[in-house]
Scaffold this motif. Structure first.
Motif, PDB file in Angstrom:
ATOM      1  N   THR A 265       0.605  -1.333   0.217  1.00 39.91           N
ATOM      2  CA  THR A 265       0.210   0.179  -0.218  1.00 39.91           C
ATOM      3  C   THR A 265       0.886   1.676   0.510  1.00 39.91           C
ATOM      4  O   THR A 265       2.490   1.254   0.408  1.00 39.91           O
ATOM      5  N   GLN A 266       0.685   2.311  -0.550  1.00 39.49           N
ATOM      6  CA  GLN A 266       0.559   3.711  -0.224  1.00 39.49           C
ATOM      7  C   GLN A 266       1.878   3.808   0.820  1.00 39.49           C
ATOM      8  O   GLN A 266       2.515   4.235   1.195  1.00 39.49           O
ATOM      9  N   GLN A 267       1.419   3.113   1.880  1.00 33.35           N
ATOM     10  CA  GLN A 267       1.149   3.511   3.406  1.00 33.35           C
ATOM     11  C   GLN A 267       2.879   2.723   3.260  1.00 33.35           C
ATOM     12  O   GLN A 267       3.662   3.432   4.149  1.00 33.35           O
ATOM     13  N   ALA A 268       2.161   1.742   3.548  1.00 36.20           N
ATOM     14  CA  ALA A 268       3.808   0.683   3.792  1.00 36.20           C
ATOM     15  C   ALA A 268       4.698   1.078   3.208  1.00 36.20           C
ATOM     16  O   ALA A 268       5.965   0.660   3.546  1.00 36.20           O
ATOM     17  N   LEU A 269       4.787   1.267   1.803  1.00 44.45           N
ATOM     18  CA  LEU A 269       5.787   2.114   1.296  1.00 44.45           C
ATOM     19  C   LEU A 269       6.428   3.510   1.201  1.00 44.45           C
ATOM     20  O   LEU A 269       7.877   3.725   1.033  1.00 44.45           O
ATOM     21  N   GLY A 270       5.624   4.218   1.731  1.00 45.23           N
ATOM     22  CA  GLY A 270       6.219   5.274   2.030  1.00 45.23           C
ATOM     23  C   GLY A 270       6.831   6.362   1.450  1.00 45.23           C
ATOM     24  O   GLY A 270       6.059   6.539   0.255  1.00 45.23           O
ATOM     25  N   MET A 271       7.899   6.185   1.768  1.00 44.89           N
ATOM     26  CA  MET A 271       8.478   7.542   0.862  1.00 44.89           C
ATOM     27  C   MET A 271       9.084   7.375  -0.493  1.00 44.89           C
ATOM     28  O   MET A 271       9.876   8.283  -1.223  1.00 44.89           O
ATOM     29  N   LYS A 272       9.679   5.898  -0.796  1.00 45.57           N
ATOM     30  CA  LYS A 272       9.963   5.522  -2.056  1.00 45.57           C
ATOM     31  C   LYS A 272       8.391   5.668  -2.898  1.00 45.57           C
ATOM     32  O   LYS A 272       9.025   6.073  -4.420  1.00 45.57           O
ATOM     33  N   LEU A 273       7.546   6.019  -2.602  1.00 46.21           N
ATOM     34  CA  LEU A 273       6.491   6.488  -3.333  1.00 46.21           C
ATOM     35  C   LEU A 273       6.418   7.951  -3.370  1.00 46.21           C
ATOM     36  O   LEU A 273       5.534   8.188  -3.856  1.00 46.21           O
ATOM     37  N   ASP A 274       6.810   8.560  -2.471  1.00 47.57           N
ATOM     38  CA  ASP A 274       6.925  10.426  -2.343  1.00 47.57           C
ATOM     39  C   ASP A 274       5.977  11.332  -2.971  1.00 47.57           C
ATOM     40  O   ASP A 274       7.586  10.787  -3.891  1.00 47.57           O
ATOM     41  N   LYS A 275       5.790  12.050  -3.258  1.00 47.19           N
ATOM     42  CA  LYS A 275       4.707  12.840  -4.412  1.00 47.19           C
ATOM     43  C   LYS A 275       6.415  13.875  -4.320  1.00 47.19           C
ATOM     44  O   LYS A 275       6.611  14.252  -5.710  1.00 47.19           O
ATOM     45  N   TRP A 276       6.918  14.424  -3.039  1.00 47.95           N
ATOM     46  CA  TRP A 276       6.565  15.605  -3.093  1.00 47.95           C
ATOM     47  C   TRP A 276       8.855  15.538  -3.396  1.00 47.95           C
ATOM     48  O   TRP A 276       9.996  16.470  -3.367  1.00 47.95           O
ATOM     49  N   GLN A 277       9.104  14.484  -2.947  1.00 46.99           N
ATOM     50  CA  GLN A 277      10.630  13.896  -3.411  1.00 46.99           C
ATOM     51  C   GLN A 277      10.742  13.160  -4.103  1.00 46.99           C
ATOM     52  O   GLN A 277      11.957  12.573  -4.592  1.00 46.99           O
TER      53      GLN A 277
END
Length: 407
Positions: A265-277
């Motif tokens: 999920t987006q929450q589980a993968l965290g910063m790896k899917l982050d939009k801002w960076q």
């Protein structure tokens, strides 16, 4: 090394329409209605912001690459002048936010709009100076500063690409993106705060990590330059690679909508899917989506190349600023802890917003057309200069004055 002779770029209406589509998408995402839930990254981890920045860079490079080959000074003056114009629009938006919006927030205590400007309300002097220097960027007002900075450096990037090739430019861009994943922004922010003595928190400098987002801009420039040469790298991608990319896109759509279990999920993968960076997994999604979109471009562009998207795309700067105004209106209508507008209020806001955006776009396009017609008239009325060596004289040349004869 780029070829020294490029054909004059032709206007591509479908690209204007695509830019108009991104503006509509962005507006629906930002307006505080239930529609924002449906349009917020519905096709994986791809947003309207990435599409708008990428396409803007592609168009800038496509239009100005020929100028970069001919005269770097003229190119630099043109792009810096346009960068200054966008900066002026940004200052106008800030002025409205710091006066009308801030006064309304303080008077009514509406949380939604108050929270956007809480740093300015608490530290007005620091906020004003910081915003002029593009250091303080309130939410919703942080895209134009990024655009100003990227456009300012575009002439230097194009010149470097002509001298040393796009390979080196892309490599340097990749290094900056990688450094952004390991805290380069924090380091630079601390240095800027120390030098300027402006105690602006990192979270108040805008959501976008510029050291990561420059990769989106430069990739768009690279493809735009190649498009101007008639050599788009995406054309050489074999069909089986496109098929794999399509499967990867479906995989990310599954993650986005939580179809693949709690560990994907987006929450589980965290910063790896982050939009801002622009996290690494997001990069993969963006690349695969771009490849699939290019393969489907004939069908997609045929659908989107319609009004009012064409007109909205031609007046993208004015439409973008207008959409921010309507978003602030929507936020001002929120009360208590209600995060979204519902019912007739939401429908009315949507109708008024898009009617306003279309009116702004129509007015700007008409103005552009009138200005272009005036320039053509002035150009046709000005007789072409005849070279001195073949000028015909109908009167005898006057004799030199005594002072001229002595020289």
């Amino acid at each position: 090394m780029l070829g020294m002779h490029l054909p004059k770029p032709q206007r591509r209406p479908e690209l204007d329409a695509l830019r108009g589509l991104f503006l509509v998408w962005m507006t629906l995402t930002h307006l505080p209605t239930r529609f924002s839930d449906f349009v917020n990254q519905p096709i994986g981890f791809v947003s309207s912001a990435e599409g708008f920045v990428f396409l803007s860079a592609l168009l800038v490079s496509r239009v100005y690459m020929r100028q970069a080959l001919q005269d770097e000074t003229v190119l630099r003056n043109k792009l810096w002048k346009r960068s200054l114009r966008i900066y002026a629009y940004h200052l106008l938006m800030l002025a409205l936010a710091f006066t009308v919006a801030a006064a309304y927030a303080v008077t009514t205590h509406r949380a939604a709009i108050f929270n956007l400007l809480n740093f300015y309300i608490a530290h007005p002097f620091v906020a004003i100076v910081g915003s002029i220097l593009l250091l303080y960027c309130p939410p919703l007002l942080d895209i134009l500063p990024m655009y100003v900075i990227f456009l300012f450096f575009t002439p230097l990037i194009l010149s470097e690409a002509i001298k040393r090739g796009w390979g080196r430019v892309l490599a340097v861009s990749g290094v900056f993106w990688l450094a952004a994943q390991f805290g380069l922004r924090d380091l630079v922010h601390n240095i800027v705060v120390h030098v300027t003595h402006l105690p602006i928190p990192l979270q108040e400098t805008g959501a976008f990590n510029l050291f990561a987002w420059q990769a989106v801009w430069i990739t768009g420039m690279w493809l735009g330059a190649k498009s101007a040469e008639g050599d788009v790298p995406l054309k050489r991608i074999p069909g089986y690679v496109v098929a794999v990319c399509a499967l990867v896109c479906i995989f990310f759509i599954g993650i986005r909508h939580e179809w693949l279990g709690p560990h994907l999920t987006q929450q589980a993968l965290g910063m790896k899917l982050d939009k801002w960076q622009i996290g690494p997994l997001r990069v993969i999604n963006l690349v695969t989506f771009t490849i699939v979109f290019y393969w489907m471009r004939k069908y997609v562009l045929r659908v989107v190349a319609v009004e009012p998207l064409l007109t909205l795309g031609k007046a993208s700067l004015q439409v973008f600023c207008a959409h921010i105004f309507f978003v602030f209106v929507g936020l001002a209508l929120l009360y208590s802890d209600v995060p979204q507008l519902h019912g007739w209020v939401a429908i009315t806001l949507l109708a008024v917003t898009f009617a306003g955006l279309v009116l702004v776009a129509v007015r700007e396009v008409r103005k552009q057309r009138e200005d272009r017609a005036k320039r053509e008239i002035r150009s046709s009325e000005t007789p072409p200069a005849t070279p001195p060596s073949i000028q015909l004289r109908t009167e005898p040349e006057p004799l030199a004055t005594p002072s001229e004869a002595c020289q």
